[in-house]
Design an enzyme around this catalytic site. Structure first.
Site, PDB file in Angstrom:
ATOM      1  N   ASP A 220      -3.001  12.547  -9.946  1.00 31.40           N
ATOM      2  CA  ASP A 220      -1.821  12.579 -10.810  1.00 31.40           C
ATOM      3  C   ASP A 220      -2.013  11.690 -12.038  1.00 31.40           C
ATOM      4  O   ASP A 220      -2.633  10.621 -11.961  1.00 31.40           O
ATOM      5  CB  ASP A 220      -0.606  12.092 -10.001  1.00 31.40           C
ATOM      6  CG  ASP A 220       0.675  12.078 -10.797  1.00 31.40           C
ATOM      7  OD1 ASP A 220       1.142  13.164 -11.177  1.00 31.40           O
ATOM      8  OD2 ASP A 220       1.198  10.971 -11.047  1.00 31.40           O
ATOM      9  N   GLU A 245      -4.921  15.725 -13.433  1.00 38.20           N
ATOM     10  CA  GLU A 245      -3.814  16.150 -14.288  1.00 38.20           C
ATOM     11  C   GLU A 245      -3.879  15.378 -15.602  1.00 38.20           C
ATOM     12  O   GLU A 245      -3.261  14.329 -15.749  1.00 38.20           O
ATOM     13  CB  GLU A 245      -2.459  15.905 -13.611  1.00 38.20           C
ATOM     14  CG  GLU A 245      -1.288  16.389 -14.450  1.00 38.20           C
ATOM     15  CD  GLU A 245      -0.021  15.560 -14.260  1.00 38.20           C
ATOM     16  OE1 GLU A 245       1.074  16.090 -14.522  1.00 38.20           O
ATOM     17  OE2 GLU A 245      -0.118  14.376 -13.874  1.00 38.20           O
TER      18      GLU A 245
END
Length: 432
Positions: A220, A245
């Site tokens: 993330d 990400e």
């Protein structure tokens, strides 16, 4: 013209550990003199959640996923992206606190074990840029004392900005080193330069593998810390796959992150998503070729790019083409026939017409030698029409094993032996 790429064996460099899960690693050679490494695979992955689903009890979510597993396997899905597993200050898991406190632990163990035993990857969402603390520190007056694992102020980056101004840990209260990436104000940013932080992350990742059948990672908010540390954590724990990400529409930014992680991880292709969404919405595909290559990261690092239409973030306020079913199917007609390692989104899967189209397109991808690093020849990219040939030998008009078109204008592939495999509103796919 539009000769995109050719591939040749590159056996000296193992991109990802446990590479037996993929075809051999290859080197991708471009006519624009960019040589990059990547993984050649025909695999397709599935994001198992949206934002709202994670507001429910985690045990209920895992049970629902278990019920859907057989359908996903039969469709040809090869890996499932799970939400962040740990105790969290929010409902969704993106403000994790006690890493070793796993809500719905028994249900997660069960479904993850079933996923792995079925030959699919368990892709766990790993949120390590920031962390919510459990106790207020006497010096800082902020939540900066952490439990499970136990940390103090020195594990928070220096000048970690709060949303309402000031710092989580003032200079006189012993913060860590400066951040190696962008700041998040809603949770203390973790100091990845700290040796104990690094060891604790590595130990936790190994623990997830040992106890929850985790085989792969989705990192993330990787813009929040240097890709150097992503590479370090991957090297130390050997996942079979990882994806970062790097939430940015600039292809160069995502490419630079891939480089900073020493090519150890794939990245979500946000730039390609934005190009594709605009093209389908406007029925104008002029921007879908950049130089000789497809737009986005798949045009630079196809074996390290993960194209997608939506995720739990974009679906809330930037839904792909407004969630229009016909346009979603057009989007999947593109990403499931093009280079990269595509992801299918939860909400799209539960639209029956979209799910049926996805199943057909996955079958085409796997039965006609399409892969993340395949040849592709873009024949048309203009107002009203996008058309391309892909697969082995797709180096000229009429080449390859699959041809596809998007848009309102008519087009059909040149050459012989083409069979129309599927078609619908503004899309068609042929194979031979």
């Amino acid at each position: 013209m539009k000769l995109f790429a050719s591939i040749f064996t590159f056996g000296a460099f193992v991109l990802l550990a446990r590479a037996e899960f993929f075809e051999q690693t290859r080197e991708w050679t471009f006519r624009n003199n960019k040589n990059v490494v990547g993984v050649s695979t025909n695999e397709v992955y599935y994001q198992s959640f949206n934002w709202d689903v994670l507001s429910d009890a985690r045990s209920d979510f895992y049970n629902s996923l278990q019920n859907e597993l057989g359908n996903l396997i039969n469709a040809g899905i090869n890996g499932i992206w799970f939400p962040p597993p740990s105790q969290t200050a929010d409902n969704q898991g993106y403000m994790p606190g006690e890493w070793y406190n796993i809500p719905g632990s028994d249900q997660l163990k069960s479904v993850a074990a079933n996923v792995t035993q079925s030959g699919l990857k368990v892709i766990m969402d790993i949120v390590i840029n920031h962390r919510s603390a459990q106790q207020v520190d006497g010096c800082s007056g902020q939540y900066s004392i952490f439990n499970n694992p136990d940390w103090g102020n020195d594990k928070v980056v220096k000048h970690d900005s709060l949303c309402n101004g000031g710092y989580t840990v003032p200079d006189n209260c012993g913060p860590g080193n400066y951040d190696t990436g962008e700041n998040t104000c809603y949770c203390p940013d973790v100091d990845h330069t700290n040796g104990q932080v690094q060891n604790d992350i590595i130990n936790w990742l190994n623990w997830l593998q040992a106890n929850y059948s985790v085989t792969a990672y989705r990192f993330d908010f990787v813009k929040g810390y240097s890709g150097y540390y992503v590479n370090k954590y991957i090297s130390a724990t050997s996942p079979v796959f990882s994806v970062g990400e790097c939430f940015d529409g600039d292809t160069g930014v995502v490419d630079n992150w891939i480089q900073s992680a020493s090519y150890s991880s794939t990245a979500f292709d946000f730039p390609n998503r934005y190009y594709l969404k605009d093209a389908i919405n406007n029925n104008n595909y002029g921007g879908m070729e950049q130089g000789l290559n497809p737009a986005g990261v798949i045009g630079v690092y196809p074996g390290l790019a993960c194209p997608f239409l939506d995720n739990h973030d974009t679906s809330r306020d930037d839904r792909f083409c407004g969630g229009d079913q016909n346009k979603l199917i057009q989007g999947y007609a593109y990403i499931l026939t093009h280079p990269g390692i595509p992801f299918v989104f939860h909400d799209d899967w539960f639209m029956n017409p979209v799910q049926q189209a996805i199943k057909t397109m996955i079958s085409i991808r796997k039965n006609h030698q399409l892969s993340s690093t395949m040849d592709i020849y873009i024949d048309r990219h203009e107002g009203g029409l996008y058309a391309a040939y892909m697969g082995p030998g797709a180096t000229q008009v009429g080449g390859g094993t699959v041809a596809m078109k998007l848009g309102t204008n008519n087009w059909s592939p040149s050459g012989s032996s083409w069979t129309l495999m599927t078609s619908g509103t503004n899309y068609a796919i042929w194979a031979r």
